[in-house]
Write an enzyme that holds these catalytic residues in place. Structure first.
Site, PDB file in Angstrom:
ATOM      1  N   TYR A   6      11.050 -62.800 -22.657  1.00 58.32           N
ATOM      2  CA  TYR A   6      11.505 -62.217 -21.273  1.00 58.32           C
ATOM      3  C   TYR A   6      10.208 -61.195 -21.007  1.00 58.32           C
ATOM      4  O   TYR A   6       9.676 -61.263 -20.139  1.00 58.32           O
ATOM      5  CB  TYR A   6      12.819 -61.788 -21.127  1.00 58.32           C
ATOM      6  CG  TYR A   6      12.901 -60.507 -20.103  1.00 58.32           C
ATOM      7  CD1 TYR A   6      12.926 -61.092 -18.697  1.00 58.32           C
ATOM      8  CD2 TYR A   6      12.865 -59.162 -20.080  1.00 58.32           C
ATOM      9  CE1 TYR A   6      13.117 -60.053 -17.745  1.00 58.32           C
ATOM     10  CE2 TYR A   6      12.962 -58.138 -19.095  1.00 58.32           C
ATOM     11  CZ  TYR A   6      13.270 -58.690 -18.083  1.00 58.32           C
ATOM     12  OH  TYR A   6      13.290 -57.774 -16.810  1.00 58.32           O
ATOM     13  N   LYS A  48       7.234 -61.050 -18.052  1.00 56.25           N
ATOM     14  CA  LYS A  48       6.926 -60.074 -17.210  1.00 56.25           C
ATOM     15  C   LYS A  48       5.682 -59.287 -17.438  1.00 56.25           C
ATOM     16  O   LYS A  48       5.111 -58.794 -16.440  1.00 56.25           O
ATOM     17  CB  LYS A  48       8.097 -58.695 -17.418  1.00 56.25           C
ATOM     18  CG  LYS A  48       9.595 -59.465 -17.324  1.00 56.25           C
ATOM     19  CD  LYS A  48       9.701 -59.695 -15.771  1.00 56.25           C
ATOM     20  CE  LYS A  48      10.141 -58.621 -14.908  1.00 56.25           C
ATOM     21  NZ  LYS A  48      10.368 -58.859 -13.458  1.00 56.25           N
TER      22      LYS A  48
END
Length: 157
Positions: free
Chosen positions: A141, A145
């Site tokens: 994740y 980002k």
């Protein structure tokens, strides 16, 4: 003032959208079909149904057209078992497509990221100029980002 908020049915995007409505902004929401049932205070907002990573990017143009600001809060959040490709499709490619749709159609682009892009343990005194940290502490994740943040910095005017 007119704004588009992606992720407007999520925790942070929803709070942002409600505050903008309270301040008198003309708020548009970009939401997944599964997020269509909106909070009561957001039902007056014009809603565009769009799935990052699935829908054609040219469908974003109508949502961003004439917006003074686009607040991009939508993302696949850190979920166990989610493959890197899914994070990249939504969090990186989706961000790229939204940036492209905004060019010439919308004013300011505001990206809502994650403090996790700065590494672990948490770091104090960070701001938008702080470097991201893609070390061994970053999960899929956070790596997505970081990639989206880097893409935005590369494409900033």
């Amino acid at each position: 003032m007119r704004a588009l908020v992606t992720g407007g049915t999520g925790f942070i995007g929803g709070a942002l959208a409600r505050k903008l409505v309270e301040l008198g902004w003309d708020v548009r929401l970009l939401t997944r079909a599964s997020g269509k049932k909106l909070l009561t205070e957001l039902r007056s907002c014009r809603t565009f149904v769009y799935e990052f990573g699935r829908d054609r990017a040219d469908r974003l143009a109508a949502a961003v057209e004439g917006c003074d600001a686009v607040f991009h809060a939508a993302a696949i959040r850190n979920r166990w078992g989610t493959p890197r490709e899914a994070y990249d499709a939504v969090n990186v490619t989706g961000t790229s497509e939204l940036l492209s749709a905004c060019r010439g159609r919308a004013g300011r682009f505001v990206y809502l990221s994650s403090v996790g892009v700065f590494g672990y343990p948490g770091i104090m005194g960070i701001d938008e100029t702080s470097p991201v940290v893609a070390d061994g502490s970053a999960g899929e994740y956070h790596l997505s980002k970081i990639a989206a943040e880097n893409l935005i910095r590369e494409r900033a005017p």
